[in-house]
Design a protein around this motif. Structure first.
Motif, PDB file in Angstrom:
ATOM      1  N   GLN A 230       0.832  -1.209   0.000  1.00 17.40           N
ATOM      2  CA  GLN A 230       0.000   0.000   0.000  1.00 17.40           C
ATOM      3  C   GLN A 230       0.859   1.248   0.000  1.00 17.40           C
ATOM      4  N   ALA A 231       1.949   1.225   0.774  1.00 17.69           N
ATOM      5  CA  ALA A 231       2.862   2.369   0.792  1.00 17.69           C
ATOM      6  C   ALA A 231       3.513   2.558  -0.579  1.00 17.69           C
ATOM      7  N   GLY A 232       3.823   1.443  -1.240  1.00 14.95           N
ATOM      8  CA  GLY A 232       4.404   1.538  -2.576  1.00 14.95           C
ATOM      9  C   GLY A 232       3.446   2.153  -3.582  1.00 14.95           C
ATOM     10  N   LEU A 233       2.170   1.788  -3.489  1.00 17.01           N
ATOM     11  CA  LEU A 233       1.178   2.383  -4.391  1.00 17.01           C
ATOM     12  C   LEU A 233       1.024   3.877  -4.124  1.00 17.01           C
ATOM     13  N   SER A 234       1.029   4.270  -2.849  1.00 16.00           N
ATOM     14  CA  SER A 234       0.960   5.692  -2.527  1.00 16.00           C
ATOM     15  C   SER A 234       2.205   6.422  -3.014  1.00 16.00           C
TER      16      SER A 234
END
Length: 295
Positions: A230-234
């Motif tokens: 999720q952090a990577g997508l953000s």
């Protein structure tokens, strides 16, 4: 009611209480699992209490203090490139990071239990169809799926959540499916079947209690990876959109000022992501020992 019945009824809560204490002692004996549980509870509590815990509005900027370092007066963890308080943004940023990871994985566990129980117990075309659909979902790369959903729905929490559900469900279903296949022909199931138990009774009362622990343990461990995802997508701009605080988004914004010597802007949220992700892995390992103890 005779004396024996009374004794048995009285023993039930005592046995349950004793089992709970043994489970807690086993979990507490695993130091990493206990540390992970403390970190997770602290992160969740801080996120829930963000309106009261954060010292500043996460989007309020003080331009004259841009990129101010650790220990700046009134801003313990410094400020980012726009002059926003990093501590406040870390506290608020936990909300989308945890919500977009924990809730989709929990939904995936429920879907996996339903699909895995049905596909593992029955031997028919519907069972085969369920597993073929799961195989198709395995074929979709997570990032490409996220890009497609973000294009269709727009970047944000919905795209991230659906991506995680579609990506996590196949793995969890395989775990449940394998467990059901291993349990369905055992003696206790055959005995219940011979006693007149319906398929629903066999699935829910006999087999489910013996496979749910594996799904919970694997799901807990999977949350750690999904927090990083999720952090990577953000970071890529597909998750939480500015100006809202999000750990991955904070790393992306901090990476732009690394050359200016403001390493803390990206490093602090990155450390939080790593700590929380590892905590779920540690807790998952601890739950494995509690729910499926090995001698």
């Amino acid at each position: 009611m005779n004396t024996l019945d009374t004794a048995l009824i009285a023993a039930v809560p005592v046995a349950s209480h004793g089992a709970g204490r043994r489970a807690w002692r086993r979990l507490a004996a695993n130091r990493l699992a206990l540390v992970g549980l403390v970190i997770i509870l602290a992160a969740v509590a801080a996120s829930l209490a963000a309106p009261w815990l954060a010292p500043y509005d996460p989007n309020a900027a003080t331009p004259m203090l841009r990129n101010a370092g650790l220990g700046t007066q009134g801003h313990w963890l410094g400020l980012d490139a726009q002059g926003r308080d990093i501590l406040s943004r870390l506290v608020w940023g936990g909300r989308p990071a945890l919500l977009s990871s924990i809730v989709p994985v929990a939904i995936s566990v429920l879907l996996a239990l339903a699909c895995g129980l049905l596909a593992g117990y029955y031997r028919n075309r519907w069972s085969a169809l369920i597993m073929r659909v799961i195989d198709v979902l395995f074929a979709f790369p997570m990032v490409l799926l996220a890009i497609g959903l973000a294009t269709a729905l727009g970047p944000g929490g919905w795209a991230v959540g659906l991506t995680i559900i579609f990506s996590a469900t196949p793995y969890l279903t395989r775990v449940v499916y394998a467990g059901v296949r291993a349990e369905r022909d055992k003696d206790y199931v055959e005995a219940a079947r011979a006693g007149g138990a319906t398929p629903a009774d066999l699935l829910l009362r006999e087999i489910l209690p013996n496979v749910v622990s594996a799904a919970v343990v694997y799901g807990t461990t999977l949350v750690g990876g999904m927090i990083v995802f999720q952090a990577g997508l953000s970071f890529l701009g597909l998750g939480t959109q500015p100006p809202h605080a999000d750990w991955g988004r904070m790393v992306a914004e901090g990476a732009q000022v690394l050359v200016l010597g403001a390493a803390h802007v990206a490093t602090l949220p990155a450390l939080v992501i790593v700590a929380v992700a590892l905590s779920f892995n540690w807790l998952g390992n601890g739950l494995r020992d509690v729910l499926d103890p090995r001698d």
